[in-house]
Design a protein around this motif. Structure first.
Motif, PDB file in Angstrom:
ATOM      1  N   ASN A   1     -16.784  34.554  28.559  1.00  0.00           N
ATOM      2  CA  ASN A   1     -15.994  33.775  28.409  1.00  0.00           C
ATOM      3  C   ASN A   1     -15.037  32.870  27.681  1.00  0.00           C
ATOM      4  O   ASN A   1     -14.381  32.349  27.755  1.00  0.00           O
ATOM      5  N   SER A   2     -15.805  33.580  26.706  1.00  0.00           N
ATOM      6  CA  SER A   2     -15.039  32.415  25.380  1.00  0.00           C
ATOM      7  C   SER A   2     -15.535  33.282  24.258  1.00  0.00           C
ATOM      8  O   SER A   2     -17.162  33.326  24.208  1.00  0.00           O
TER       9      SER A   2
ATOM     10  N   TYR B   1     -21.678  32.829  18.346  1.00  0.00           N
ATOM     11  CA  TYR B   1     -22.041  33.593  19.493  1.00  0.00           C
ATOM     12  C   TYR B   1     -20.832  33.737  20.459  1.00  0.00           C
ATOM     13  O   TYR B   1     -19.610  33.347  20.384  1.00  0.00           O
TER      14      TYR B   1
ATOM     15  N   SER C   1     -20.072  33.496  24.712  1.00  0.00           N
ATOM     16  CA  SER C   1     -20.399  33.780  26.368  1.00  0.00           C
ATOM     17  C   SER C   1     -19.881  34.704  26.928  1.00  0.00           C
ATOM     18  O   SER C   1     -18.788  35.007  27.225  1.00  0.00           O
TER      19      SER C   1
ATOM     20  N   GLU D   1     -25.109  32.451  31.961  1.00  0.00           N
ATOM     21  CA  GLU D   1     -24.041  32.259  31.373  1.00  0.00           C
ATOM     22  C   GLU D   1     -25.315  32.826  29.965  1.00  0.00           C
ATOM     23  O   GLU D   1     -25.757  32.115  29.368  1.00  0.00           O
ATOM     24  N   TYR D   2     -24.534  33.888  29.027  1.00  0.00           N
ATOM     25  CA  TYR D   2     -25.680  34.307  28.424  1.00  0.00           C
ATOM     26  C   TYR D   2     -25.142  34.108  26.443  1.00  0.00           C
ATOM     27  O   TYR D   2     -23.730  34.143  26.902  1.00  0.00           O
ATOM     28  N   LEU D   3     -25.254  33.530  25.537  1.00  0.00           N
ATOM     29  CA  LEU D   3     -24.896  33.104  24.648  1.00  0.00           C
ATOM     30  C   LEU D   3     -25.539  34.472  23.443  1.00  0.00           C
ATOM     31  O   LEU D   3     -26.243  34.535  23.221  1.00  0.00           O
TER      32      LEU D   3
END
Length: 444
Positions: free
Chosen positions: A297-298, A303, A305, A313-315
């Motif tokens: 995602n970003s 970290y 995302s 959503e895993y960081l």
């Protein structure tokens, strides 16, 4: 830290001057024309309130029907709508001032001109401070600017500055006054707001440039933000008069101490820079890391995302992406090959089965036709002839399990239509000669 001994004598003088000015101003309101001007101001404000009550609902309905406007323009329109009464008051008061100057002596519109200047300045400050995102900082800058503009227009700025400068204490050779602190807050707020505006504008331009890869876009934006905000902070301190030599020595000592305590943080920061430079992953890529499968995602400073298909959503720390084994499903290209296994009965023609399987896979929407599916026999099992069906997709972010399920469903329909059977393990039981098979019936 040694506070200065007592407030200087000038503070008492300035305070007396302020009281004298206030007394003179209040007594001047008792004069006929000054009282008339106050009444005119009240009347203009009443007209502005009346007009805003009539115009605001119509303007609100008009705004609700707008479509396709840029977000910044809509926000500016919303701010204008909220400040409509003040806008109308400024317009009306200036019209009154111009008419008064034409039909009578300028002294008889003196108070009206002061009110008009104050209202105009307050309105411009209200619009300008909307650019500051932080609510607390915006409020401090807004009210501080309103106070300072009011003092400047009324001629009390110099006296107030002397009072604020008198409230001070010394730290070594450095003298810190309330006036210096206020200057620092205002200058830093203005510089940081300017840095944010330049940063957001430049970031939007970089994102629109299709020649720059997504990872390099993130790197350029992060580097630009650090550079602009760092320059704004140090420039603000320099303009206020803070000696940065001592700050440099202090920051070096703090940096050594933090280096030992923040090794993981620094490792993640450096890993993030490496990821952006080598372009191994970028926003939009579909990756697998251990049991985590999703799309990026970003990319953050510490970290990455990763959003999975179930909405989680895993960081993931940047260091894990550098040191661990990562499967990037869309690193060099966006094409992904998937394999599924199935079996058919020995009585079915394998040539016909292969053709039916390929046609069934091709009929599924996400399966690519120009990279045609293939089907091969991989073995002769105990109960079936075993096949592998391979096909390609170009959108792994759309999910892998669902496309496999759709292909299996297409195979099921095609095999039923053409009479192809899907066998299951079967066992034969033989009764030898001389043995007896006894059955037991259960009664209720």
């Amino acid at each position: 830290m040694d506070p200065e001994v007592a407030l200087p004598d000038s503070l008492t003088e300035v305070t007396l001057d302020l009281f004298s000015w206030a007394e003179t101003f209040l007594s001047s309101l008792l004069r006929p024309w000054n009282a008339y001007q106050v009444l005119i101001v009240i009347g203009v404000f009443g007209f502005a309130q009346l007009f805003s009550m009539v115009i605001k609902p119509r303007m609100h309905d008009w705004m609700r029907g707008l479509e396709g406007w840029p977000k910044w323009r809509m926000r500016a329109l919303v701010v204008f709508h909220r400040r409509l009464r003040m806008v109308l008051f400024v317009v009306l008061i200036w019209l009154v001032v111009m008419v008064m100057r034409e039909i009578t002596w300028p002294s008889r519109s003196y108070l009206l001109a002061i009110v008009a200047n104050l209202a105009t300045a307050w309105l411009l400050i209200a619009f300008a401070t909307r650019l500051i995102k932080n609510t607390l900082l915006r409020g401090l800058v807004r009210y501080g600017a309103w106070i300072w503009v009011t003092l400047s227009i009324t001629g009390l700025a110099e006296d107030t500055q002397r009072v604020l400068d008198s409230l001070a204490f010394t730290v070594g050779e450095t003298r810190l006054s309330l006036w210096l602190v206020i200057q620092a807050i205002v200058i830093l707020a203005l510089l940081l707001t300017g840095a944010r505006l330049i940063s957001s504008t430049t970031a939007a331009t970089i994102r629109r440039n299709e020649d720059i890869s997504p990872s390099m876009q993130v790197l350029a934006i992060k580097f630009m933000q650090v550079l602009l905000f760092g320059a704004a902070f140090f420039l603000g301190l320099r303009l206020v008069g803070v000696d940065l030599t001592g700050l440099a020595v202090l920051s070096g000592a703090i940096g050594v101490g933090l280096g030992f305590g923040l090794q993981k943080v620094v490792s993640n920061l450096v890993s993030g820079i490496i990821i952006l430079l080598d372009k191994s992953i970028k926003p939009g890529d579909v990756i697998s890391l251990g049991d985590t499968f999703g799309w990026i995602n970003s990319l953050g400073a510490r970290y990455v995302s990763v959003v999975t298909r179930d909405g989680k959503e895993y960081l993931i720390p940047n260091e894990d992406l550098i040191t661990g084994q990562v499967v990037n499903w869309s690193h060099s290209n966006e094409f992904v090959r998937l394999d599924i296994y199935f079996g058919t009965a020995y009585s079915d023609d394998p040539h016909k089965v292969r053709k039916i399987a390929i046609d069934a896979a091709t009929s599924v929407e996400r399966v690519l036709s120009f990279k045609a599916p293939v089907c091969h026999i991989v073995g002769f099992g105990d109960s079936s002839v075993d096949y592998i069906l391979r096909f390609w997709i170009r959108d792994p972010s759309g999910g892998l399990t669902n496309i496999r399920g759709n292909v299996y469903l297409a195979l099921w329909d095609a095999f039923n239509e053409h009479g192809i059977s899907i066998p299951f393990p079967q066992r034969e039981v033989k009764v030898l000669e001389g043995s007896q098979l006894a059955t037991t019936r259960q009664h209720d």
